[in-house]
Design a protein around this motif. Structure first.
Motif, PDB file in Angstrom:
ATOM      1  N   TRP A   1       0.829  -1.191   0.000  1.00 19.44           N
ATOM      2  CA  TRP A   1       0.000   0.000   0.000  1.00 19.44           C
ATOM      3  C   TRP A   1       0.874   1.256   0.000  1.00 19.44           C
ATOM      4  N   ALA A   2       1.925   1.244   0.809  1.00 17.65           N
ATOM      5  CA  ALA A   2       2.848   2.385   0.841  1.00 17.65           C
ATOM      6  C   ALA A   2       3.516   2.570  -0.516  1.00 17.65           C
ATOM      7  N   ALA A   3       3.891   1.451  -1.157  1.00 16.62           N
ATOM      8  CA  ALA A   3       4.500   1.526  -2.483  1.00 16.62           C
ATOM      9  C   ALA A   3       3.521   2.107  -3.497  1.00 16.62           C
ATOM     10  N   LEU A   4       2.246   1.738  -3.389  1.00 13.64           N
ATOM     11  CA  LEU A   4       1.237   2.259  -4.310  1.00 13.64           C
ATOM     12  C   LEU A   4       1.079   3.767  -4.146  1.00 13.64           C
ATOM     13  N   LEU A   5       1.094   4.248  -2.910  1.00 13.49           N
ATOM     14  CA  LEU A   5       0.977   5.688  -2.691  1.00 13.49           C
ATOM     15  C   LEU A   5       2.161   6.423  -3.313  1.00 13.49           C
ATOM     16  N   ASN A   6       3.331   5.836  -3.207  1.00 14.80           N
ATOM     17  CA  ASN A   6       4.527   6.475  -3.757  1.00 14.80           C
ATOM     18  C   ASN A   6       4.578   6.424  -5.283  1.00 14.80           C
ATOM     19  N   LEU A   7       4.042   5.356  -5.856  1.00 12.34           N
ATOM     20  CA  LEU A   7       4.163   5.126  -7.303  1.00 12.34           C
ATOM     21  C   LEU A   7       2.854   5.358  -8.052  1.00 12.34           C
ATOM     22  N   GLN A   8       1.870   5.950  -7.406  1.00  9.16           N
ATOM     23  CA  GLN A   8       0.563   6.033  -8.044  1.00  9.16           C
ATOM     24  C   GLN A   8       0.575   6.833  -9.350  1.00  9.16           C
ATOM     25  N   ALA A   9       1.424   7.841  -9.465  1.00  6.19           N
ATOM     26  CA  ALA A   9       1.482   8.615 -10.713  1.00  6.19           C
ATOM     27  C   ALA A   9       1.936   7.712 -11.865  1.00  6.19           C
ATOM     28  N   ARG A  10       2.934   6.865 -11.617  1.00 10.59           N
ATOM     29  CA  ARG A  10       3.415   5.949 -12.654  1.00 10.59           C
ATOM     30  C   ARG A  10       2.365   4.890 -12.964  1.00 10.59           C
ATOM     31  N   VAL A  11       1.670   4.437 -11.936  1.00  7.66           N
ATOM     32  CA  VAL A  11       0.603   3.455 -12.153  1.00  7.66           C
ATOM     33  C   VAL A  11      -0.496   4.065 -13.017  1.00  7.66           C
ATOM     34  N   ARG A  12      -0.872   5.299 -12.727  1.00  8.75           N
ATOM     35  CA  ARG A  12      -1.934   5.960 -13.504  1.00  8.75           C
ATOM     36  C   ARG A  12      -1.518   6.111 -14.967  1.00  8.75           C
ATOM     37  N   ASP A  13      -0.262   6.489 -15.198  1.00  9.82           N
ATOM     38  CA  ASP A  13       0.214   6.641 -16.579  1.00  9.82           C
ATOM     39  C   ASP A  13       0.180   5.307 -17.317  1.00  9.82           C
ATOM     40  N   TYR A  14       0.557   4.255 -16.636  1.00 10.69           N
ATOM     41  CA  TYR A  14       0.613   2.939 -17.286  1.00 10.69           C
ATOM     42  C   TYR A  14      -0.787   2.436 -17.627  1.00 10.69           C
ATOM     43  N   VAL A  15      -1.693   2.491 -16.666  1.00  6.20           N
ATOM     44  CA  VAL A  15      -3.025   1.924 -16.908  1.00  6.20           C
ATOM     45  C   VAL A  15      -3.837   2.783 -17.870  1.00  6.20           C
ATOM     46  N   ALA A  16      -3.460   4.062 -18.015  1.00  6.50           N
ATOM     47  CA  ALA A  16      -4.167   4.919 -18.971  1.00  6.50           C
ATOM     48  C   ALA A  16      -4.018   4.382 -20.391  1.00  6.50           C
ATOM     49  N   VAL A  17      -2.868   3.760 -20.674  1.00  6.41           N
ATOM     50  CA  VAL A  17      -2.645   3.156 -21.992  1.00  6.41           C
ATOM     51  C   VAL A  17      -3.667   2.057 -22.247  1.00  6.41           C
ATOM     52  N   LEU A  18      -4.149   1.417 -21.192  1.00  4.68           N
ATOM     53  CA  LEU A  18      -5.129   0.341 -21.302  1.00  4.68           C
ATOM     54  C   LEU A  18      -6.558   0.867 -21.187  1.00  4.68           C
ATOM     55  N   ASN A  19      -6.711   2.207 -21.230  1.00  2.37           N
ATOM     56  CA  ASN A  19      -8.021   2.853 -21.127  1.00  2.37           C
ATOM     57  C   ASN A  19      -8.656   2.599 -19.746  1.00  2.37           C
ATOM     58  N   LEU A  20      -7.808   2.585 -18.722  1.00  8.33           N
ATOM     59  CA  LEU A  20      -8.271   2.361 -17.358  1.00  8.33           C
ATOM     60  C   LEU A  20      -7.874   3.544 -16.475  1.00  8.33           C
ATOM     61  N   ASP A  21      -8.636   3.747 -15.428  1.00  9.84           N
ATOM     62  CA  ASP A  21      -8.301   4.737 -14.406  1.00  9.84           C
ATOM     63  C   ASP A  21      -8.035   4.022 -13.088  1.00  9.84           C
ATOM     64  N   LEU A  22      -7.098   4.575 -12.329  1.00 12.03           N
ATOM     65  CA  LEU A  22      -6.854   4.080 -10.974  1.00 12.03           C
ATOM     66  C   LEU A  22      -7.768   4.820 -10.019  1.00 12.03           C
ATOM     67  N   VAL A  23      -8.574   4.079  -9.283  1.00 11.10           N
ATOM     68  CA  VAL A  23      -9.410   4.653  -8.223  1.00 11.10           C
ATOM     69  C   VAL A  23      -8.736   4.307  -6.907  1.00 11.10           C
ATOM     70  N   LEU A  24      -8.294   5.314  -6.173  1.00  7.23           N
ATOM     71  CA  LEU A  24      -7.544   5.100  -4.939  1.00  7.23           C
ATOM     72  C   LEU A  24      -8.156   5.949  -3.829  1.00  7.23           C
TER      73      LEU A  24
END
Length: 225
Positions: free
Chosen positions: A43-66
């Protein structure tokens, strides 16, 4: 009502090196919901890396809901473009799956129960027994001659809602092998059943109750003839 999360089944994560955190996070999110209480480190890693996660999943037409306050994160399909929008319509990675009336009803009742629970303050975990949930639902279902069959139908609905990840069955207290079934209402339900949907469902429920009352009155009238 339609359910469109990839999955709401919690995903456990093994201990990994920092370099693999992003991959582990993405795989976990693609498999289901990530909960803070499931793995504090991830969970701590997700908070730190959420911007990169959002950029990656956007390519798949997905949004991160956190939701940091409630402690959960999941992936959801981006809204489809409007009819007058010339943007290309991408395939949906997350399929829409219609839910039965019984499942929709239980989700709405649990969501209202969660709202009442939060308004009262106190504990953050809403735990209900199997009997509590049965009583929530049964008043909205038609009366029938077979009480056992009605309860079986409600239990099937409870199991479906648990399978979707909105209820988590708890182990019996004190390490007992068996005991009364109890369930925690997962707080991700607040993201799935919003106030607008709940209001719309309440309107449909009033109509349904009126129809149900008419059916029951007709049965009683026939019984007195």
């Amino acid at each position: 009502m339609e359910e469109e999360f990839l999955s709401t089944t919690p995903t456990a994560h093994p201990m990994v090196s920092p370099a693999a955190d992003l991959s582990v996070l993405l795989i976990g999110l693609l498999k289901g919901v990530v909960y803070r209480d499931g793995d504090e480190r991830q969970w701590a890693a997700l908070l730190n890396l959420q911007a990169r996660v959002r950029d990656y999943v956007a390519v798949l037409n997905l949004d991160l809901v956190l939701d940091e306050a409630e402690g959960y994160a999941f992936l959801k399909s981006r809204p489809e473009p409007a009819d007058d929008d010339s943007s290309p319509r991408l395939p949906r990675l997350v399929a829409r799956r219609p839910l039965s009336f019984a499942v929709s009803l239980l989700l709405a009742l649990l969501r209202k129960k969660l709202a009442e629970f939060d308004a009262g303050g106190g504990d953050t975990r809403l735990v209900l027994s199997r009997d509590d949930i049965v009583e929530l639902v049964r008043v909205f279902l038609p009366d029938g001659p077979n009480e056992a069959k009605l309860i079986d139908q409600i239990e099937t609905t409870i199991n479906k809602v648990a399978e979707l990840g909105f209820l988590q069955k708890l182990k019996p207290a004190g390490g007992a092998a068996v005991g009364p079934a109890t369930f925690e209402v997962r707080r991700i339900l607040k993201a799935f059943v919003d106030a607008q949907w709940l209001a719309e469902f309440d309107t449909r429920l009033v109509t349904y109750q009126s129809q149900l009352a008419g059916v029951n009155n007709a049965k009683e009238g026939a019984g007195h003839e």
